[in-house]
Enzyme design. Structure first.
Site, PDB file in Angstrom:
ATOM      1  N   GLU A 172     -32.763 -48.077  -3.148  1.00 46.29           N
ATOM      2  CA  GLU A 172     -32.777 -47.494  -1.798  1.00 46.29           C
ATOM      3  C   GLU A 172     -33.257 -48.502  -0.741  1.00 46.29           C
ATOM      4  O   GLU A 172     -34.000 -48.163   0.173  1.00 46.29           O
ATOM      5  CB  GLU A 172     -33.604 -46.209  -1.805  1.00 46.29           C
ATOM      6  CG  GLU A 172     -33.006 -45.178  -2.767  1.00 46.29           C
ATOM      7  CD  GLU A 172     -33.543 -43.764  -2.621  1.00 46.29           C
ATOM      8  OE1 GLU A 172     -34.413 -43.554  -1.770  1.00 46.29           O
ATOM      9  OE2 GLU A 172     -33.076 -42.888  -3.368  1.00 46.29           O
ATOM     10  N   HIS A 413     -30.708 -26.974  -6.835  1.00 53.19           N
ATOM     11  CA  HIS A 413     -31.404 -28.257  -6.739  1.00 53.19           C
ATOM     12  C   HIS A 413     -32.405 -28.381  -7.876  1.00 53.19           C
ATOM     13  O   HIS A 413     -33.220 -27.482  -8.087  1.00 53.19           O
ATOM     14  CB  HIS A 413     -32.142 -28.373  -5.396  1.00 53.19           C
ATOM     15  CG  HIS A 413     -32.789 -29.704  -5.203  1.00 53.19           C
ATOM     16  ND1 HIS A 413     -34.078 -29.859  -4.761  1.00 53.19           N
ATOM     17  CD2 HIS A 413     -32.325 -30.964  -5.415  1.00 53.19           C
ATOM     18  CE1 HIS A 413     -34.372 -31.150  -4.688  1.00 53.19           C
ATOM     19  NE2 HIS A 413     -33.323 -31.837  -5.080  1.00 53.19           N
ATOM     20  N   GLU A 415     -35.039 -31.044  -8.617  1.00 53.97           N
ATOM     21  CA  GLU A 415     -35.857 -32.253  -8.465  1.00 53.97           C
ATOM     22  C   GLU A 415     -36.691 -32.350  -9.738  1.00 53.97           C
ATOM     23  O   GLU A 415     -37.509 -31.473 -10.007  1.00 53.97           O
ATOM     24  CB  GLU A 415     -36.751 -32.145  -7.221  1.00 53.97           C
ATOM     25  CG  GLU A 415     -37.769 -33.266  -7.068  1.00 53.97           C
ATOM     26  CD  GLU A 415     -37.145 -34.659  -7.093  1.00 53.97           C
ATOM     27  OE1 GLU A 415     -36.424 -35.004  -6.165  1.00 53.97           O
ATOM     28  OE2 GLU A 415     -37.391 -35.406  -8.083  1.00 53.97           O
ATOM     29  N   HIS A 483     -29.352 -37.776  -7.439  1.00 53.83           N
ATOM     30  CA  HIS A 483     -30.108 -38.648  -6.534  1.00 53.83           C
ATOM     31  C   HIS A 483     -31.107 -39.471  -7.352  1.00 53.83           C
ATOM     32  O   HIS A 483     -31.627 -38.990  -8.357  1.00 53.83           O
ATOM     33  CB  HIS A 483     -30.820 -37.823  -5.464  1.00 53.83           C
ATOM     34  CG  HIS A 483     -29.912 -37.482  -4.329  1.00 53.83           C
ATOM     35  ND1 HIS A 483     -30.239 -37.691  -3.005  1.00 53.83           N
ATOM     36  CD2 HIS A 483     -28.651 -36.997  -4.321  1.00 53.83           C
ATOM     37  CE1 HIS A 483     -29.226 -37.325  -2.245  1.00 53.83           C
ATOM     38  NE2 HIS A 483     -28.258 -36.892  -3.012  1.00 53.83           N
ATOM     39  N   GLU A 484     -31.318 -40.695  -6.889  1.00 49.26           N
ATOM     40  CA  GLU A 484     -32.185 -41.660  -7.580  1.00 49.26           C
ATOM     41  C   GLU A 484     -31.753 -41.985  -9.012  1.00 49.26           C
ATOM     42  O   GLU A 484     -32.598 -42.260  -9.859  1.00 49.26           O
ATOM     43  CB  GLU A 484     -33.666 -41.204  -7.595  1.00 49.26           C
ATOM     44  CG  GLU A 484     -34.295 -41.078  -6.243  1.00 49.26           C
ATOM     45  CD  GLU A 484     -34.043 -39.720  -5.600  1.00 49.26           C
ATOM     46  OE1 GLU A 484     -33.917 -38.730  -6.327  1.00 49.26           O
ATOM     47  OE2 GLU A 484     -33.942 -39.661  -4.369  1.00 49.26           O
ATOM     48  N   GLU A 502     -26.427 -40.548  -5.289  1.00 43.50           N
ATOM     49  CA  GLU A 502     -27.020 -41.210  -4.134  1.00 43.50           C
ATOM     50  C   GLU A 502     -27.091 -42.698  -4.499  1.00 43.50           C
ATOM     51  O   GLU A 502     -26.211 -43.466  -4.149  1.00 43.50           O
ATOM     52  CB  GLU A 502     -28.390 -40.612  -3.832  1.00 43.50           C
ATOM     53  CG  GLU A 502     -29.027 -41.188  -2.597  1.00 43.50           C
ATOM     54  CD  GLU A 502     -30.473 -40.767  -2.450  1.00 43.50           C
ATOM     55  OE1 GLU A 502     -30.876 -40.486  -1.323  1.00 43.50           O
ATOM     56  OE2 GLU A 502     -31.215 -40.747  -3.460  1.00 43.50           O
ATOM     57  N   GLU A 508     -30.866 -40.035   4.821  1.00 42.01           N
ATOM     58  CA  GLU A 508     -32.200 -39.427   4.919  1.00 42.01           C
ATOM     59  C   GLU A 508     -33.250 -40.402   5.466  1.00 42.01           C
ATOM     60  O   GLU A 508     -34.199 -39.979   6.116  1.00 42.01           O
ATOM     61  CB  GLU A 508     -32.635 -38.891   3.557  1.00 42.01           C
ATOM     62  CG  GLU A 508     -32.849 -39.983   2.516  1.00 42.01           C
ATOM     63  CD  GLU A 508     -33.111 -39.434   1.107  1.00 42.01           C
ATOM     64  OE1 GLU A 508     -32.595 -38.360   0.784  1.00 42.01           O
ATOM     65  OE2 GLU A 508     -33.832 -40.094   0.346  1.00 42.01           O
TER      66      GLU A 508
END
Ligand code: NOJ
Ligand code: CA
Length: 715
Positions: A172, A413, A415, A483-484, A502, A508
Site C-alpha cells: 500500500e 465483510h 475483516e 483487501h491486504e 486491493e 481510501e
C-alpha cells in the site's frame, strides 16, 4: 602468454554459444536464449528485435541442507512446441484472448548429485516471456525446502523504474519514479500510515515493477500463477543493474516447502516499445490455468455501494461502543453503552439498499456489522471476530428480507484482523451464515500482523490461505474481493469468483492520509493492475474531507470527473460507487455516468498511455452497443484528440462528455465540471482537455430517431 586470458574467454564463449538453445516468439519479435555456463549453471537472455532486454542472467533454486539446483547441470532434453488457442474469459477486458507462444522446456540433470532433474520451461510470446522451474517426480529427491531462488534479471542500463519498496507485508505504498541507481526504499514516499509493514532494505522493490529504458522500451517484471510459493521481491544491484529474486520468508526464515512433482510460479517479463501494448498484454492471464469453475452463471461482475466511505471519513464508526473486550457471541448488551456513531445500523443500511435499488446497483457492502471492532486495530490478538455475530442494532434477518424484496444483494465483510488461523477455523460457519442470509459476495481483509505469528502477508503460508479462500468460496458459490492480500498474479483466470483484490494503495488513503498523488492512477495500470483487477473504490465526488470535519486535512488528489474516468481506466469487474448516497444526490448529472458505465467488456482499446503522465482507454460494454472512454492525467494539464474510429461505421451515437470545467484543478477547484451531449460517429474526433489532476469520461450509446433531432453533431 599475453594473449592467454583472451584465448581462454574465447573458448568459454564458443563453448557457451555452442550450447545455447534459442527460440523466437511466434512473429519473431522476441528471442530467448538459454545456455549452461562452464560450471553447468543455467542462464538465459532475452532480446526484443536487435535490442537486448535481459542480458545473460542466472537461474536456479537454492535448497536448505542439501545441494542446490544451481550448477553441475547437463542438458538431458530440449522439447519445443508452438501453441495457439483462443479462449473466452468468464469476464474481462476483451471477449476473446489469444494464447499464442513458442515453448521450450529444458530438462536439466545433475550427474554428480544422483542425476537429480529440474525442468526450466520457457513460454515466449510476442509481447513477453514466462518461465518457471519444475521438479518432476523422481527417485532421488522428493520433499525439499527452498532457501532461496537464484533467478536474476540482468538489465542493460540504469533504466527509469516505477517502484514501491520491497516489503513482506504490504503493497500500500505510493510509487516513486527514479533511475535504478537512485532507488532508496528507505526514502520512498512516507508510509507512516501503513500499519503492518516489513520493508526489506534500501535497494529492494516489489513486482509488478515497470521499467523504461533510454531507448524507449517498456519492461514489466512480475509473476504469474503464484500458488504454494512465496511472492518475489527484487533486490537491485545499483552498479551492475542486475535484479535478483528475493522471496518472502516464513516464520523460521525458510522460503518454500515443496514436494515433487512441484513447480514454481512463472516469472514474467513483458516488453514492448509502445506503452499501450504493455497494457494490452495478456501474457500473465495466459500463463494461468483455465477456470476450475464449470457452471459460472452465478458469478456476476457488478457495481456496488456501501457503508464504507462514511467510516473512513469519520462520519460513522465500525464499532458499536467504545468498550473493549466485548465477548463474541454475547447476547447480553445491557451493560454496553453504544457510542452513538455506529454506521452499520439497520436504518442506515436500508438507506443504502434503497439507494442501490433506485439507481441499479447490484451490491451493498456493510462494514462494521459484526462484534469485534472495539478490539481489532493494532492488537496482535487471535479471537477478535467470529463472523457470525451481528451487533444488536444490525438486524440481519430483517435486512436480508429487505434487500431481497428490493432486488439487491448484501455484500458481507470479513475483516480477519490478520488473525488468519481464527478465520480458517471459522470460514465454513461464516460462509454458511452468508448463504443462509442471501449474501453472494464477501470482502475479506487482513489488516495487521499475521497470526500464525511470524508469518507474512506475502509468504507461502498466506499465499496458500488466499487460494484456499478462493477455492472454498467457489464451493459455496460466493464471489470474493480481498483487501491486504498478496499482489495478484492472474489467478482470476483459474478462480473467476475471485473478482478483485486491493493489494495496492487504494482511494481510501485519500480519506485520512497525505493520500495518493495525482500521478498514482496513471502508474497503477502499468504495475499492480498487470496482475489483476483492483478494488480501488473510485467515484468520490466530495473531494475535500474538511467537509465532514474542519480538522480533517485530507483530500482526494483528483478532480471530480477524473473519479468518473477511473471506472474505465482502472479495470475491474467489481467497481464501487464509493461516496455517500447524500453526495451523489448533490450531483445527479455526474452520477449518471457511474450508473451507466459497464463493468464487463467485449473489447478494449488503449488509445494513449505514458506511465506517470496520462492514459486514455475506450471499452465496449459486453453484449451491448455501448462504449465508454476514460482519459486521465497526472498533475499536468493536457489536451488531446481522441478519434472515435473504434465505433462501427455509418452509425450515430449519443456522446455524453463529462469534462473538467476550464478552471478546474485537483487542488484548487476539484469539483468543477461540465457535461456536454452531442451526436458522434466513427469519424468524430473529440477534443479532450484535462485539468491538472483531471480526467474526462465519455459514454456513447446508439442514437434513436429522437436523439438525432434533439442533439447536434459534435464539433
Ligand atoms: C482496510 C481495507 O482496505 C478497507 O477497505 C477496510 O474498510 C478496512 N481495512 C477495515 O476492514
Ligand atoms: Ca487496505
Amino acid at each position: 602468454m599475453k594473449h592467454c586470458p583472451t584465448f581462454f574467454f574465447l573458448l568459454v564463449f564458443v563453448w557457451t554459444a555452442c550450447h545455447a538453445q534459442n527460440i523466437l516468439s511466434p512473429a519473431g519479435r522476441l528471442m530467448l536464449s538459454f545456455s549452461l555456463q562452464a560450471g553447468g549453471e543455467p542462464t538465459y537472455r532475452l532480446s526484443f528485435g536487435t535490442k537486448p532486454v535481459i542480458q545473460t542472467s542466472r537461474l536456479g533454486i537454492a535448497l536448505r541442507d542439501r545441494p542446490s539446483f544451481d550448477k553441475g547441470f547437463v542438458i538431458a532434453a530440449v522439447d519445443t512446441l508452438t501453441y495457439d488457442e483462443t479462449w473466452e474469459p468468464i469476464w474481462g477486458e476483451v471477449r476473446r484472448i489469444r494464447n499464442h507462444y513458442r515453448e521450450m522446456a529444458i530438462t536439466l540433470e545433475q550427474p554428480v548429485f544422483s542425476h537429480r532433474r529440474m525442468v526450466i520451461r520457457f513460454r515466449l510470446y510476442d509481447d513477453g516471456l514466462g518461465f518457471r522451474y519444475e521438479f518432476p517426480l523422481q527417485q532421488n529427491i522428493d520433499y525439499f525446502t527452498v532457501s532461496d531462488e537464484l533467478t536474476q534479471f540482468a538489465l542493460t542500463g540504469d533504466h527509469t523504474a516505477f517502484w514501491i519498496p520491497g516489503d513482506y507485508d504490504t503493497n500500500e505504498y505510493a510509487y516513486t519514479t527514479s533511475t535504478l541507481t537512485a532507488i532508496d526504499a528507505a526514502k520512498g514516499r512516507a508510509a507512516d500510515e501503513i500499519f503492518a509493514k516489513t520493508p526489506i532494505g534500501r535497494n529492494a522493490v516489489q513486482t509488478p515493477l515497470l521499467l523504461k529504458t533510454a531507448d524507449g522500451l517498456y519492461i514489466n517484471l512480475h509473476e504469474a500463477a503464484l500458488i504454494d510459493y512465496p511472492a518475489m521481491n527484487l533486490t537491485v544491484n545499483q552498479e551492475t543493474f542486475v535484479l535478483s529474486s528475493h522471496l518472502v520468508p516464513d516464520a523460521v526464515g525458510n522460503k518454500a516447502y515443496l514436494q515433487t512433482p512441484a513447480r514454481t510460479p512463472w516469472r514474467t517479463i513483458i516488453v514492448s516499445n509502445r506503452a499501450e501494448d504493455l497494457l494490452a498484454s495478456k501474457v500473465i492471464l495466459n500463463l494461468n490455468e483455465p477456470s476450475v469453475i464449470g457452471d459460472a452463471g452465478w458469478i456476476k461482475p457488478q457495481k456496488y455501494v456501501g457503508v464504507w466511505w462514511e467510516l473512513h471519513v469519520g462520519k460513522t464508526t465500525w464499532n458499536y461502543s467504545d468498550t473493549s473486550n466485548l465477548k463474541l457471541r454475547d447476547t447480553d448488551w445491557s451493560g454496553v453503552t453504544p457510542n452513538g456513531k455506529h454506521g452499520a445500523t439497520t436504518a442506515r443500511v436500508k438507506r443504502y439498499i434503497d439507494f442501490a435499488a433506485e439507481h441499479g446497483f447490484r451490491g451493498v457492502l456493510v462494514e462494521g456489522w459484526n462484534v469485534g471492532w472495539e478490539d481489532w486495530f493494532g492488537k496482535w490478538k487471535e479471537e477478535v471476530f467470529d463472523f457470525v455475530t451481528p451487533y444488536p442494532d444490525f438486524d440481519v434477518e430483517e435486512l436480508s428480507r429487505y434487500a431481497e424484496n428490493k432486488g439487491v444483494k448484501l455484500i458481507m465483510h470479513h475483516e480477519t484482523s490478520a488473525a488468519v488461523t481464527n478465520y480458517e477455523r471459522r470460514m465454513d460457519d461464516a460462509y454458511r451464515f452468508m448463504k443462509k442470509h442471501g449474501y453472494e459476495a464477501v470482502k475479506t481483509g487482513y489488516v495487521g500482523r499475521i497470526i500464525p505469528r511470524g508469518e507474512h502477508h506475502d509468504g507461502q503460508w498466506m499465499v496458500n490461505h488466499y487460494v484456499r479462500v478462493a477455492e472454498k468460496t467457489a464451493q459455496y458459490r460466493i464471489m470474493v474481493n480481498m483487501h491486504e492480500p498478496v499482489r495478484p498474479t492472474g489467478l482470476h483466470r483459474t478462480y473467476p469468483n475471485w473478482l478483485a483484490c486491493e493489494a495496492a494503495r487504494g482511494n481510501e488513503f485519500n480519506a485520512w492520509s497525505h493520500g495518493n498523488p495525482p500521478e498514482h492512477e496513471t502508474i497503477l495500470p502499468f504495475t499492480r493492475l498487470m496482475g489483476g483487477p483492483m478494488d480501488y473504490t473510485p467515484g468520490i465526488f466530495q473531494i475535500r474531507m474538511d467537509y465532514y470535519d474542519p480538522n480533517r486535512n485530507a483530500q482526494v488528489h483528483t478532480t471530480l470527473t477524473k473519479q468518473l474516468a477511473l471506472y474505465v481506466t482502472l479495470y475491474s469487474p467489481l467497481q464501487m460507487a464509493a461516496d455517500l448516497p447524500e453526495n451523489y444526490e448533490r450531483f445527479p448529472d455526474a452520477f449518471q455516468f457511474i450508473k451507466d458505465v459497464a463493468v464487463d467488456w467485449d473489447d478494449t482499446k488503449i488509445i494513449a498511455a505514458e506511465p506517470g503522465e496520462y492514459l486514455t482507454i475506450a471499452r465496449k460494454a459486453k453484449d451491448k452497443d455501448e462504449w465508454f472512454v476514460g482519459a486521465i492525467t497526472d498533475e499536468q494539464p493536457r489536451s488531446s484528440k481522441v478519434r472515435l474510429d473504434f465505433l462501427p461505421p455509418n452509425r450515430w451515437y449519443v456522446a455524453t462528455i463529462y469534462a473538467d470545467a476550464p478552471d478546474a484543478h485537483w487542488e484548487e477547484n476539484p469539483m468543477a465540471y461540465r457535461i456536454h451531449t452531442a451526436l458522434a460517429n466513427n469519424r468524430t474526433v473529440l477534443e479532450i482537455r484535462l485539468a491538472p489532476g483531471g480526467g474526462t469520461a465519455v459514454s456513447l450509446s446508439p442514437a434513436t430517431a429522437d436523439d438525432r433531432k434533439k442533439w447536434k453533431e459534435y464539433k
